[in-house]
Design a protein around this motif. Sequence first.
Motif, PDB file in Angstrom:
ATOM      1  N   MET A  16       0.778  -1.796   0.110  1.00 22.97           N
ATOM      2  CA  MET A  16      -0.247  -0.007   0.073  1.00 22.97           C
ATOM      3  C   MET A  16       0.878   1.373  -0.226  1.00 22.97           C
ATOM      4  O   MET A  16       0.197   2.342  -0.399  1.00 22.97           O
ATOM      5  CB  MET A  16      -1.010   0.114   1.156  1.00 22.97           C
ATOM      6  N   HIS A  20       0.903   4.287  -2.920  1.00 19.59           N
ATOM      7  CA  HIS A  20       0.708   5.715  -2.587  1.00 19.59           C
ATOM      8  C   HIS A  20       2.140   6.374  -3.200  1.00 19.59           C
ATOM      9  O   HIS A  20       1.440   7.544  -3.725  1.00 19.59           O
ATOM     10  CB  HIS A  20       0.674   5.763  -0.913  1.00 19.59           C
ATOM     11  N   TYR A 139      -2.751   5.726   7.313  1.00 24.76           N
ATOM     12  CA  TYR A 139      -3.611   4.623   6.955  1.00 24.76           C
ATOM     13  C   TYR A 139      -3.829   3.460   7.922  1.00 24.76           C
ATOM     14  O   TYR A 139      -3.172   3.554   9.121  1.00 24.76           O
ATOM     15  CB  TYR A 139      -1.827   3.250   5.597  1.00 24.76           C
TER      16      TYR A 139
END
Length: 215
Positions: A16, A20, A139
């Motif tokens: 992730m 990003h 996050y």
Amino acid sequence: MGIKVVVSFSGGKDSMLSLHKAISLGYEPIALMTTINKNKGDSWFHDISSDLLKQVSLAINIPLLLVECDGENYENTFEIALKNMKNLGAEACIFGDIDIAHHREWGEIRCQNTNLEAIFPLWQGNRKALVKEFIELGYKAIIKKVNLNNMSADFLGKTLTHELLKEIEKTGSDVCGENGEYHTFVYDGPIFSKEVLLQNTKNIINENTLLLSTY
């Protein structure tokens, strides 16, 4: 528009964060590509259900490609999927590896064999700094899987915070889990349109590993 990329996506914090950073660098992700254990129906290594991965895909508005394979045909199936992505316009593949050389080499070989560029946005970053950055960006990742040889069952199901990182370090484990101490599932963050809700969690003991089944 930037270079079109497919993301090798585990559903965990490193993939992730690499996604990003790729977006921040101007790359255009056209798909998340996740390998699924053909015999179990969940993702390889992180054991995340296909349903949860689909919810993440919807929440971050990037199409999901589920690639079913077993241990014997893993590399070949991965390359076939990359070729399909190339036919759909992908020019490169994003990987979330940080500093383990043979992991990077594996991704580079897969891309060389399919005429794609291999991009590693996290490469040679400080492990602790990267996981802290992940948290500070907003996050949220739940600890999905722990190796009981390194960490206790108490860590299972907890969301990563700066305080939890200190507790992980006290066990002698790598704070980023790069040695397989733990794996995560990211359920919310700045590129999410909504949080992925986790329900009906239960613990499953599998050899020396404790899994959190989430639905």
